[in-house]
Structure formats: structure tokens, C-alpha cells
Design a protein around this motif. Structure first.
Motif, mmCIF file in Angstrom:
data_model
loop_
_atom_site.group_PDB
_atom_site.id
_atom_site.type_symbol
_atom_site.label_atom_id
_atom_site.label_comp_id
_atom_site.label_asym_id
_atom_site.label_seq_id
_atom_site.Cartn_x
_atom_site.Cartn_y
_atom_site.Cartn_z
ATOM 1 N N ASP A 57 -8.337 3.224 0.984
ATOM 2 C CA ASP A 57 -7.794 3.746 2.233
ATOM 3 C C ASP A 57 -8.865 4.481 3.039
ATOM 4 O O ASP A 57 -8.968 4.311 4.252
ATOM 5 N N ASP A 58 -9.632 5.318 2.397
ATOM 6 C CA ASP A 58 -10.649 6.115 3.101
ATOM 7 C C ASP A 58 -12.023 5.507 2.841
ATOM 8 O O ASP A 58 -12.596 5.656 1.760
ATOM 9 N N ASP B 130 0.825 -1.206 0.000
ATOM 10 C CA ASP B 130 0.000 0.000 0.000
ATOM 11 C C ASP B 130 0.859 1.255 0.000
ATOM 12 O O ASP B 130 0.329 2.350 -0.010
ATOM 13 N N THR C 40 -16.434 -0.255 2.454
ATOM 14 C CA THR C 40 -15.220 -0.210 1.641
ATOM 15 C C THR C 40 -15.324 -1.276 0.571
ATOM 16 O O THR C 40 -16.132 -2.210 0.694
ATOM 17 N N THR D 198 -3.686 8.552 -2.553
ATOM 18 C CA THR D 198 -5.123 8.815 -2.673
ATOM 19 C C THR D 198 -5.376 10.271 -2.446
ATOM 20 O O THR D 198 -4.816 10.873 -1.532
ATOM 21 N N THR E 229 -7.337 -2.088 -1.645
ATOM 22 C CA THR E 229 -8.353 -1.701 -0.655
ATOM 23 C C THR E 229 -8.386 -0.191 -0.515
ATOM 24 O O THR E 229 -7.329 0.444 -0.466
#
Length: 810
Positions: free
Chosen positions: A171-172, A25, A157, A30, A169
Motif C-alpha cells: 500500500d505504501d 485489499d 513497490t 498495514t 501489493t
């Protein structure tokens, strides 16, 4: 892979893009645009700068940025440069950050940029829990968010899985708010009708919820007791429902056994059965009491009749027999009851009670009087009562009482007649009965009757004037009275015998010759009747004393004309007769010797004499001497205590009384005081120890009473009162109780009045009102019956030739 330069980012407003490089990640970045969408873009060689670039450049001095740059440089050096076609971009197109979810299902659309077709699976996570997977486009999640609506907010998510095992995935994560409106979208398709009757269950149908594999239906009664029914379909049955109101709601479960919120509640009611029309009960009477039968034959086989029976004390009565359609109450006593009815159907549901109805179980009907008849019996009366009643009576109680409650009788017997020995009086009888069940009736209607009361008119065949002679009246025996009228030249003697029930036993004229006249009749020796008078010699016109014996029916037994010379002559007549009672003391105690004396009058001189009669003959004679040269015309004879005789007359303005012993020897004389001027002598009555003489003064306004000691004529007391009444003193003044006197008079009331005097002639203020004895004229005779419970009176009826004879209780 080409490293990302921080000053070469191009921000776009096209949604949110998730970029992943392997499982690391650290190599993705982002950014958030103004629409809260995260975007990742390829590296750009555009060297143009603007305010945003400057701002970004300024911010790139952050230490973390430097570290990222150094790491990227290191990675690039190790891996070499990559093409942009290898990048995976994910964009959430249909959901905003902090969105309010108000539907049962939410469609989440994902835009996937996958040039190399590496993505083989997208996963939707809610609060970290995998909810749904997509393995091919279109990448649109149909999220059944109802099952998560119990939480006020959720975090969503999306994760992408590539063929080479890498994952990407966000993040927010996206936060959403679960609205309360979601639960309100749950709907019932039907609830079997809001008001159900004659059933114990309700069929519930709900509107299907997407994703639901089962449903839970909860129903709560008014007491707060809840039950649940689970079903895999949209139909369910609520069983065993009692009468009442229920609140029903449901919720759905998904395959993971996750339940959504409860729906809004709806109401259903189980109603009581309808109440049929009830007929009144049928009651019968037996020896055990009343039987009450309630029956309703039109009810269904499984329906039960209910009866509530309450007595007048609000006590509940239990039935003796209870069947589905019939209820029986046995052994009920008379009284007031109330009843109501209901039914219970096959489900055990009871209807409402009917309105309360009164019920009266009557007492036995009281008897009804048929007749009351009286007959004489030894001075009283034998009274026969007869009545009718119901057939089931076993005994009767008769209550007899007089108007003043001085007499009452309480008799119980089994028959419908009663014979009772009773004195004369005005009475009332009431009767009640007891039936075979032991129940007592009310009292019968009061039945008033008289015993020994009569008022009869007796025709006397005579020509009368104001000076018509007063008849002889006496009680012959306990049951009969005799009335004997004097005779004149125009009329013969009339003999009348009346019994105590008003029957004329005898009414006849004596068969005497024209020259015979009788003036007085008495009972003699308690056996026969004895009358005196005279006979007139048809040749010389001389009088002779006449004595006649009669039986109790007025038939002549014997006639005797006196042949004894009195004062040397036979020319006399008898004008009065009296029987005396002489006490004689002997070894056996006191005996009473009865003697008969006559008052005679000489025809030529009008002088008078006394004589004793023995064996129909004069045996002893005494001449009554004139008073101060005036004839002593005796008006009344009175008995002296020791068996002698007192004679009384009026001379001038005086009352004169002389006393003779039983041998007719003169004893004493009394003359009224000079200060009292007497006009007439009205009577002389013997008491136990004295003689009362009565006279009216010259004014005719006052009547005087003189009480004399009967042994020597000493004046005991004198009293006078206003003469405001009419009576025949000598025959209406009676001894009340040895010494007291009661005088019966006409005082203008229309009925007989009694004036009572003590032994000292003190009059009681209160008058005795005999309203049951009517006054027709001046009372000629009033006397008590032998037991003093009744009065017998004789009066002339004005302007007629009738005697009014009455008998009534005191």
C-alpha cells in the motif's frame, strides 16, 4: 480466515510485511514502525495491555474501524475460520524510505514468509512500471537503477503473485532519491590518448554498465557542433576528426531502450601535423621575371606542401604551379617579399605555419663606370663614356648633370658606351639598366668627372725677376690657347699651344737670331699669327721694327724688318700691336674690316708713334705728341668702337687717354680730375660703348675706375674701391656681357675670385668664387672660352720658372 481484531494487533519492529487475501485489499492492514517498515502480524490472544494498546484502542473508535470489523465478521461468517499458515508476509530488508541512491545498481532484498508456498513470483515496480521479476528464492532484486537516474525521485513497490492467481501489493510505496553521483560513476577505460596527431579518428573505450545493451558516445568540437556514435560494445571509433579540441561523453541504454544520464565529459585533442624544417627557396631570373621554387622532397607521398607568399604591399601572390612537394611562382618583379610554409597530411590536417621569413628579389645590378674621356670638339668637348654591366641588360639610361644642375642630360640606349657633346664643367654621371624581364636597376654609384679642367705647369727656360714681362695669351681657336713669352737678352721667345683638355700641343723656342726680339703676338685676320718687336743693327746699334708671321704651330712663315722712315729715321722699335674691327656699311649690309696697328718708339728720344701695318709694311704713321712737355709713353692700347684706337698712359699724377680714328687722326683727349692723384695706370679695356681705364692712387689703398664714352672720351662714371686684391688689370678685366665687366683677382682665398661690375661700374656685392681655379700668384691673364662656359688662366708659380696654366668651367 480468522478475522483481524483491531485490539489484538501486535506491532513488531521486524521490517515491512505485505499480507494479501485473494485479490481483496480490504482485508489487510498495514502499519509503520519507527523504521518506516510496514509490518503485518498474525492475531494474538495476549490480553495484556500497554500504552500503545490503549492508544490503539482509543483510536479504534474510528468509523472506518467499525466498518472493517463489521466486514470481517461478515466474511468470517461466510468462510469460516482459517489457519495462520495461509498468510503471505513480504518484508523489504535493504531499502529505507526516502533513501538516496548513489550507485549504478541497487540490491533490494525481500524477506518472504510463505508457509504454504503459494508465492510463485515477485515483481519490482518503479513508478508503476514492472522492472524485474523473481520466480524463486533468494528473493533479491538487482535493480539497475542507473537507467532511471534521469529522474530526481522514484516510487518503488513490490508485488507478489501466488499460485492461485492472487496478488499482494504494497500500500505504501517506497520513495527513493536519485543522486547526481550516479552519472559520475560512468568511466572511460581509454580515449586513445588525450593528444592525437597524424590521425583523423579516436578510439574510445568505456567501462561497461550493467544492463547496458548499447552505448551512445557524443563528441563536441569547440564550435559547439556535436556528433554521436552508437555501439553495442564498449569500443567505438570517432571518425573524420578535424584538428581541434573535443569534449567526449557517453551514456548507456538498456534493453528497453531506456538511457541513463550522460557521463562527465573528457577532453581529447587532434593536433596539427609537426612542421618539418624548410629550406630557403631557389630563384632564377628570365625574360619573364623571377621564378621562385619552393621544394621539400622528404615529405610523404600523401603530404602536401603549402606556401604563403606576400609582397611588400601585403598582397598575396598565387603560385603558377602547385605540386604535392613543389610550388613555383613565376613572373615576379624585384622587391621585398615574405613567405611562410606549412604542410597538409593525408587526413587534410594542416600544420601550423612556419615563422615568417623575409625574401628579397633584387633589382638588376646597376652598371659600373669604366672610363670617361674627353676630346676637343669645336669649342666644346666630345666626351666618351664606357661602362660594364650584367649580360642580360637590354638598355641603359645615363643621367649626366653638373654640380649646380645647370646642365643635365638623360640618354637611353642599348650599348655600354656613350659619346656626348658637352661644354666644360664639373659633372656627375649615374647609369641604370633595364634587363630582359623589363626590370630596372637602381642607379649606379655617382661617378664624378671633369670636362675641360686642367692645371698644368709649363717650364719656361728663362731667368726671371719680379719685373718679368707678361706673356701674350689668347684663344687661337675654339679648342686651343697660345701663350707667348716675351724674350730678353738672356731668353728667347717661348711659343706654347695648349688645347682645352690640357695637352701641350706645342712648346718650343722661336728660332731667332740673337739681335732679334719679339714683344707681342696676336692673331691676325683670324688666320695667322703676327708678332712685332725689333732687330738691332750689329754695326751701329740702331733699332729697326721687326714683324714676323707665324703659323698656328709657332713656325716662322716670314720675317720683315721695317725700312720705312718714320719722322726721318729708321731707329725705332715696335713695342705693341693691336687688331681692330671697323664696321663698313655697304649694299650687302655691314661688313667688318680688320686692321692692324703697331705702337712704335724712337730709340733716341723715347717718343712714340702709331702706324698701320699693311702687307708687312708701315702704311700710315702718326706721332704721339708729348703731354705738357712730358713724353707720352703709351702703356696700353684699346680699340675704339668705330675701329679707331685709344691710347692710355700715366703722366705725373694724371691718367691721360687719347683717341684716334681708324685713319689715325687725333680726335679727343681725356685727363683724370685734379682731385684724384693717380700713382700708376693699371689697364685700359674696351667695352661695347666705352673704355674703362684703371689706376691706383698715391696711397696704394684705392683703385679707381673711369668709364669713358669711346666716341669722344666723355666721362660716364667714376668709381673707386679698396685695393685689397692683386691682379693684372689689363689682362684679367674681361667684358662679361657687352657692357658688364668681370675682374678676376687674388683676394686671399687661395682660389680665383670674380668681381662683377655693371655698365655704370656698380659692383655687385656677391663675389664669384671659382674654387676650381687655384691661385699661385697674381693672375697674369684670365679669359673666357669662346662660348663663355670656361675660364683660361695663366700665372707664374712663385719661386720657380714655371707657368701655371689652368682651364675650368665657370
Amino acid at each position: 480466515m480468522i478475522p483481524f481484531k483491531k485490539n489484538l494487533f501486535l506491532y513488531t519492529l521486524i521490517g515491512m510485511t505485505l499480507v494479501g487475501c485473494g485479490s481483496s485489499d480490504d482485508n489487510k492492514e498495514t502499519m509503520q514502525n519507527s523504521d518506516n517498515q510496514a509490518v503485518v502480524s498474525e492475531v494474538s490472544t495476549d490480553t495484556s495491555t500497554d500504552t500503545s494498546t490503549d492508544t490503539s484502542t482509543d483510536k479504534s473508535t474510528d468509523t472506518s474501524t467499525d466498518k472493517s470489523t463489521d466486514s470481517s465478521t461478515e466474511t468470517d461468517n461466510n468462510a469460516g475460520q482459517s489457519s495462520s499458515s495461509e498468510q503471505v508476509e513480504l518484508k523489504v530488508l535493504s531499502l529505507l524510505q526516502n533513501a538516496d541512491i548513489e550507485k549504478l545498481d541497487t540490491e533490494i532484498s525481500i524477506d518472504v514468509t510463505d508457509p504454504s508456498s503459494l508465492v510463485q513470483e515477485l515483481i519490482l515496480l518503479v513508478d508503476g512500471e514492472e522492472v524485474q521479476k523473481l520466480t524463486q528464492a533468494p528473493w533479491i532484486f538487482d535493480w539497475e537503477n542507473y537507467f532511471w537516474a534521469n529522474s530526481p525521485s522514484l516510487t518503488l513497490t513490490v508485488k507478489a503473485m501466488t499460485k492461485d492467481g492472487k496478488s499482494y501489493t504494497l500500500d505504501d510505496a517506497i520513495t527513493v532519491n536519485m543522486s547526481e553521483k550516479i552519472a559520475k560513476l560512468l568511466k572511460f577505460n581509454s580515449v586513445g590518448g588525450s593528444a592525437l596527431q597524424d590521425t583523423n579518428e579516436a578510439i574510445i573505450q568505456v567501462v561497461a554498465v550493467n544492463g547496458a545493451v548499447s552505448y551512445e558516445i557524443e563528441y563536441t568540437d569547440t564550435d559547439g557542433q556535436s556528433k554521436q556514435v552508437n555501439t553495442t560494445g564498449v569500443l567505438a571509433t570517432l571518425p573524420d576528426l578535424a584538428i581541434g579540441n573535443y569534449s567526449v561523453r557517453f551514456r548507456a541504454f538498456n534493453s528497453e531502450n531506456r538511457a541513463g544520464p550522460w557521463s562527465d565529459a573528457t577532453e581529447i585533442s587532434i593536433l596539427p601535423p609537426s612542421l618539418p624544417a624548410f629550406s630557403d627557396p631557389v630563384f632564377t631570373k628570365s625574360k619573364d621575371g623571377y621564378q621562385l621554387v619552393f621544394e621539400h622532397t622528404e615529405l610523404g607521398d600523401d603530404t602536401v606542401l603549402n606556401i604563403s607568399l606576400v609582397n611588400e604591399l601585403s598582397e598575396s601572390i598565387s603560385p603558377s604551379t602547385k605540386e604535392n612537394h613543389k610550388i613555383i611562382f613565376d613572373g615576379l618583379k624585384p622587391g621585398n617579399f615574405s613567405w611562410r610554409a606549412s604542410i597538409t597530411n593525408q587526413y587534410g590536417h594542416q600544420s601550423l605555419w612556419s615563422s615568417e621569413k623575409p625574401l628579397h628579389l633584387p633589382k638588376p645590378l646597376p652598371p659600373s663606370m669604366s672610363s670617361v674621356k674627353a676630346e676637343p670638339l669645336d669649342g666644346t668637348f666630345l666626351v666618351h663614356f664606357e661602362w660594364t654591366s650584367e649580360d642580360n641588360a637590354t638598355s641603359y639610361t645615363a643621367w649626366i648633370f653638373n654640380k649646380k644642375y645647370r646642365y643635365f642630360s638623360y640618354d637611353t640606349q642599348s650599348g655600354t658606351s656613350l659619346s656626348k657633346k658637352m661644354p666644360a664643367g664639373e659633372y656627375t654621371i649615374v647609369i641604370q639598366q633595364v634587363d630582359t624581364a623589363g626590370d630596372t636597376s637602381g642607379w649606379s654609384a655617382p661617378y664624378d668627372f671633369s670636362v675641360g679642367k686642367f692645371d698644368i705647369a709649363i717650364d719656361i727656360p728663362e731667368i726671371r725677376d719680379a719685373n718679368s714681362p707678361i706673356p701674350s695669351v689668347f684663344q687661337l681657336n675654339k679648342n686651343e690657347f697660345v701663350i707667348f713669352t716675351d724674350n730678353t737678352k738672356q731668353n728667347s721667345n717661348q711659343f706654347i699651344k695648349v688645347n682645352v683638355v690640357g695637352e701641350e700641343v706645342v712648346n718650343k723656342s722661336l728660332e731667332l737670331s740673337d739681335n732679334q726680339q719679339l714683344v707681342k703676338l696676336i692673331t691676325r685676320y683670324g688666320k695667322d699669327l703676327f708678332a712685332v718687336g725689333h732687330t738691332i743693327n750689329a754695326v751701329n746699334g740702331h733699332f729697326s721694327g721687326l714683324m714676323v708671321e707665324l703659323d698656328s704651330n709657332g713656325d716662322v712663315i716670314s720675317e720683315n724688318t721695317s725700312s720705312v722712315l718714320v719722322d726721318g729715321t729708321l731707329n725705332y722699335r715696335f713695342i705693341d700691336v693691336i687688331e681692330t674691327y671697323e664696321p663698313v656699311f655697304g649694299l650687302g649690309g655691314i661688313k667688318t674690316v680688320k686692321r692692324v696697328f703697331v705702337l712704335g718708339q724712337f730709340a733716341d728720344s723715347n717718343n712714340q708713334f702709331l702706324a698701320e701695318i699693311k702687307d708687312q709694311k708701315i702704311s700710315n704713321v702718326v706721332l704721339i705728341e708729348p703731354h705738357e712737355g712730358s713724353p707720352f709713353n703709351v702703356q696700353y692700347l684699346a680699340e675704339e668702337q668705330a675701329g679707331g684706337i685709344a691710347v692710355a698712359t700715366h703722366v705725373g699724377s694724371k691718367l691721360v687717354v687719347r683717341l684716334y680714328n681708324n685713319d689715325l687722326q687725333f680726335k679727343d683727349e681725356w685727363i683724370s680730375p685734379d682731385v684724384i692723384s693717380i700713382d700708376t695706370l693699371e689697364g685700359a679695356v674696351s667695352l661695347s660703348n666705352g673704355i674703362v681705364v684703371t689706376g691706383i692712387d698715391k696711397t696704394n689703398m684705392n683703385v679707381h675706375y673711369f668709364e669713358l664714352l669711346n666716341s669722344d672720351l666723355t666721362l660716364i662714371t667714376h668709381m673707386s674701391e679698396d685695393y685689397v686684391f692683386n691682379t693684372e688689370f689689363n689682362n684679367t678685366m674681361q667684358i662679361r656681357s657687352g657692357f658688364d665687366i668681370e675682374l678676376f683677382v687674388d683676394q686671399g682665398y687661395g682660389y680665383l675670385i670674380g668681381r662683377n661690375y655693371s655698365d655704370l661700374l656698380v659692383r655687385e656685392e656677391e663675389l664669384q668664387h671659382y674654387e676650381n681655379i687655384k691661385v699661385y700668384s697674381t693672375p697674369l691673364y684670365v679669359g673666357s672660352s669662346w662660348n663663355r662656359d670656361a675660364l683660361f688662366s695663366v700665372m707664374w708659380e712663385m719661386n720657380s720658372n714655371q707657368l701655371r696654366v689652368q682651364h675650368a668651367a665657370r
